[in-house]
Design a protein around this motif. Structure first.
Motif, PDB file in Angstrom:
ATOM      1  N   GLY A  36      16.782 -67.099   5.259  1.00  0.00           N
ATOM      2  CA  GLY A  36      15.646 -67.712   5.932  1.00  0.00           C
ATOM      3  C   GLY A  36      15.415 -69.178   5.618  1.00  0.00           C
ATOM      4  N   GLU A  39      13.647 -71.030   8.394  1.00  0.00           N
ATOM      5  CA  GLU A  39      12.248 -70.586   8.469  1.00  0.00           C
ATOM      6  C   GLU A  39      11.416 -71.290   7.397  1.00  0.00           C
ATOM      7  N   ASP A  43       8.386 -74.442   7.784  1.00  0.00           N
ATOM      8  CA  ASP A  43       7.015 -74.137   7.379  1.00  0.00           C
ATOM      9  C   ASP A  43       6.300 -75.436   7.014  1.00  0.00           C
ATOM     10  N   ALA A 121      12.622 -66.607  -1.915  1.00  0.00           N
ATOM     11  CA  ALA A 121      11.996 -66.261  -0.626  1.00  0.00           C
ATOM     12  C   ALA A 121      10.506 -66.626  -0.572  1.00  0.00           C
ATOM     13  N   HIS A 123       8.807 -68.075   1.531  1.00  0.00           N
ATOM     14  CA  HIS A 123       8.266 -68.027   2.884  1.00  0.00           C
ATOM     15  C   HIS A 123       7.947 -66.609   3.337  1.00  0.00           C
ATOM     16  N   ARG A 124       8.187 -65.647   2.483  1.00  0.00           N
ATOM     17  CA  ARG A 124       7.934 -64.242   2.821  1.00  0.00           C
ATOM     18  C   ARG A 124       7.205 -63.543   1.691  1.00  0.00           C
ATOM     19  N   HIS A 125       6.408 -62.564   2.044  1.00  0.00           N
ATOM     20  CA  HIS A 125       5.793 -61.717   1.016  1.00  0.00           C
ATOM     21  C   HIS A 125       6.931 -60.918   0.386  1.00  0.00           C
ATOM     22  N   THR A 126       6.907 -60.780  -0.912  1.00  0.00           N
ATOM     23  CA  THR A 126       8.017 -60.142  -1.615  1.00  0.00           C
ATOM     24  C   THR A 126       8.289 -58.728  -1.101  1.00  0.00           C
ATOM     25  N   GLU A 128       7.702 -57.482   1.874  1.00  0.00           N
ATOM     26  CA  GLU A 128       8.331 -57.582   3.193  1.00  0.00           C
ATOM     27  C   GLU A 128       9.776 -58.066   3.079  1.00  0.00           C
ATOM     28  N   ALA A 129      10.013 -59.026   2.200  1.00  0.00           N
ATOM     29  CA  ALA A 129      11.376 -59.524   2.007  1.00  0.00           C
ATOM     30  C   ALA A 129      12.294 -58.415   1.503  1.00  0.00           C
ATOM     31  N   ALA A 132      13.101 -55.953   4.218  1.00  0.00           N
ATOM     32  CA  ALA A 132      14.056 -56.513   5.176  1.00  0.00           C
ATOM     33  C   ALA A 132      15.442 -56.695   4.554  1.00  0.00           C
ATOM     34  N   HIS A 134      16.274 -58.785   1.852  1.00  0.00           N
ATOM     35  CA  HIS A 134      16.514 -60.199   1.565  1.00  0.00           C
ATOM     36  C   HIS A 134      17.730 -60.339   0.642  1.00  0.00           C
TER      37      HIS A 134
END
Length: 176
Positions: A36, A39, A43, A121, A123-126, A128-129, A132, A134
């Motif tokens: 990402g 992304e 930001d 990461a 840019h992402r909540h841990t 959620e990462a 997905a 990550h």
């Protein structure tokens, strides 16, 4: 494509598809782009988002100049930096981040954010990462939280306990 190629040079990854030109494909695992990096760079919180288009243009101009100095013929169907192979990209980035280059700080910021996208990461909540998959977090051995949503680590990160647990600490890890 230019910024993807830059991020891929910082933390290389596997090609996403056979004709992928931005990703050099010098490794078999996902890298900064899949993690990402673009992304994160886009930001507004990074402070570099508004400068990405000019930096991309500058990077392609530097790649064109590099190719001229090296006697290289670049593919006109892709941006100049993308047309360089991985080793040439890396050599150019070393020039750009060298002491004495007046643009150094901008290139270092791009490199740092490319690396951060993979390593932490931001840019992402841990959660959620991790859901997905990550690639950077997985490569570092970060595991999913326990069933109750809390992370617990049965082994000490430094191989030993650094401090005794406070007697008023609750099961959730909070002090009373």
């Amino acid at each position: 494509m230019t910024l993807e190629a830059f991020a891929d040079t910082i933390v290389p990854g596997a090609k996403r598809f056979p004709e992928d030109r931005a990703i050099a494909g010098v490794v078999d695992d996902p890298g900064a782009v899949e993690a990402g990096a673009l992304e994160l760079l886009a930001d507004p919180a990074t402070g570099v988002a508004l400068g990405l288009a000019p930096l991309s243009g500058m990077l392609n101009q530097h790649a064109t100049n590099y190719a001229e100095r090296a006697g290289l013929t670049l593919d006109p169907d892709v941006p100049a930096f993308v047309a360089l192979d991985y080793d040439q990209r890396a050599a150019l980035i070393l020039e750009l981040v060298a002491w004495g280059n007046p643009e150094r700080d901008g290139w270092i910021l791009l490199a740092m954010f490319s690396n951060m996208a993979y390593d932490i990461a931001p840019h992402r909540h841990t959660v959620e990462a991790m859901e997905a998959g990550h690639p950077g977090l997985l490569a570092m051995g970060i595991t999913k939280p326990d069933e109750d949503g809390l992370w617990r680590f049965p082994d000490f990160g430094y191989g030993r306990e650094l401090a005794k647990r406070h007697p008023n600490t609750t099961e959730s890890g909070s002090p009373e």
